[in-house]
Design a protein around this motif. Sequence first.
Motif, PDB file in Angstrom:
ATOM      1  N   TYR A  50     -22.051   0.171  32.445  1.00 57.28           N
ATOM      2  CA  TYR A  50     -22.441  -0.723  31.357  1.00 57.28           C
ATOM      3  C   TYR A  50     -21.315  -1.728  31.174  1.00 57.28           C
ATOM      4  N   LYS A  62     -24.739  -8.217  28.178  1.00 56.55           N
ATOM      5  CA  LYS A  62     -24.209  -6.926  28.602  1.00 56.55           C
ATOM      6  C   LYS A  62     -25.355  -6.116  29.189  1.00 56.55           C
ATOM      7  N   ILE A  64     -26.445  -3.178  32.786  1.00 56.00           N
ATOM      8  CA  ILE A  64     -26.115  -2.146  33.780  1.00 56.00           C
ATOM      9  C   ILE A  64     -25.920  -2.787  35.149  1.00 56.00           C
TER      10      ILE A  64
END
Length: 455
Positions: A50, A62, A64
Amino acid sequence: MEKEYYTIIARATSLGQGSIGVIRISGNKVTSVIKHILKLKYIKPRYAHYLPFFYKNKIIDKGIALLFPKPNSFTGEDILELQCHGNSILIDLLINDIIININNIRIAYPGEFSKRAFLNKKIDLTQAEAIADIISANSKQAIFSAMNLMNGKFSLLLKDFKNLIINIRVKIESFLEFNYESDFSIFCKKIFIKLKELLKFLIKIIEYVKNGIRIKEGIKIVLIGPPNSGKSSLMNLITNKDVSIVTDIPGTTRDVLYEKIYVNSVPIQIVDTAGIRNTKNKIEVIGIEKTFQEIKNTNYIFLVVEDQISEKNLSQIIKKYLKNFMNKIPIIIIRNKIDITNNNSEIIYKNYYVIIKLSVKNKKGISILTNFINKKIINTNNNEDQFTARTRYMDSLNSIYKLLIKGQENFLKTYSLELIAEDLRLIQKNLDLITGKFTSKDLLNNIFSQFCVGK
């Protein structure tokens, strides 16, 4: 000619807004993308990170980040997946920023990720096509069947068949090279037995492929019969819709009407057609011509007639209109209007066809028809080991079948080991067309161009 080693990038999720958007990158510039977008030199492979995503040195989102290093990735190349929020503007900004700031990276062509997986021998061509089948599947059975194709069930069948071919070719070549003084006739008899085993296996594969095409494209049932026999009423009853216009006027249905239904998650296309009869009406004639075009491409023929019809007249209709389809397409004769003849509803199995007596008007015997569709049509085509298939597989298998039949006939006449060895070589070459071992560039481009861009 464009470099094969260009790194490719594309959004892997559909267009529009959503909670998640996935960007996929494959190639040797993945490390550069990590440095540019994540501001990191390295991330742990196969681990969900993350992290902030940067755009012109500012955090834009933000999400993965997942790294799959070569060769143990889907494409066989380094792959990076960025999972951000599913805003199209955000995704486009990230993709454009990567392309502008990193050399030798471009937008992927449709299906290019799967094409690279194929070219890097991670999957064969049938498994690549299974990916598109999973995406476009229109039933539960189609999803599981596409997964069977992707898992290699068809590939394994073809591999076993190919091994049989190779085994026979090796025996022939060895005999010609080293054992020509052995008993020639005994050896030829053994080869002929092997050829019969090969043909039996091929017929099994062809049946699998036929069912696979039905799963992918759906089972097709064409309703044909004389005017006013009840085809349109039966169509409306089966589909539970007022699809066809129903009147007492002969020739009401003059065009082909289609409706799709699902039975136990299996798609079935019901086709209502113009009544078959001798007519000078130009529009009816066109409709009847369309009827026979539909019959050529159907899986089942439902011949709807009135129960009052004599066996002689019924035989004449079958002989006149369906003679060329006997033993090729299953024919189910629907004797409608038992409410007039006062006959009982029943199902009768004969050598070449099945007879079902019913009344569409009173819905008497309809359960017999639906049970027949469930047990004899749906279950026949419903196999846990079944895989989806394409017509191109059938084209190659038909060529193989013709080569094998002709090769057997010639071998019985000439006992020429050289000729049958050449036939087997051609059969193996046709087999390799299916898996893509020997496939033209044009065919590959045509296949993968039908994929999504992100696949």
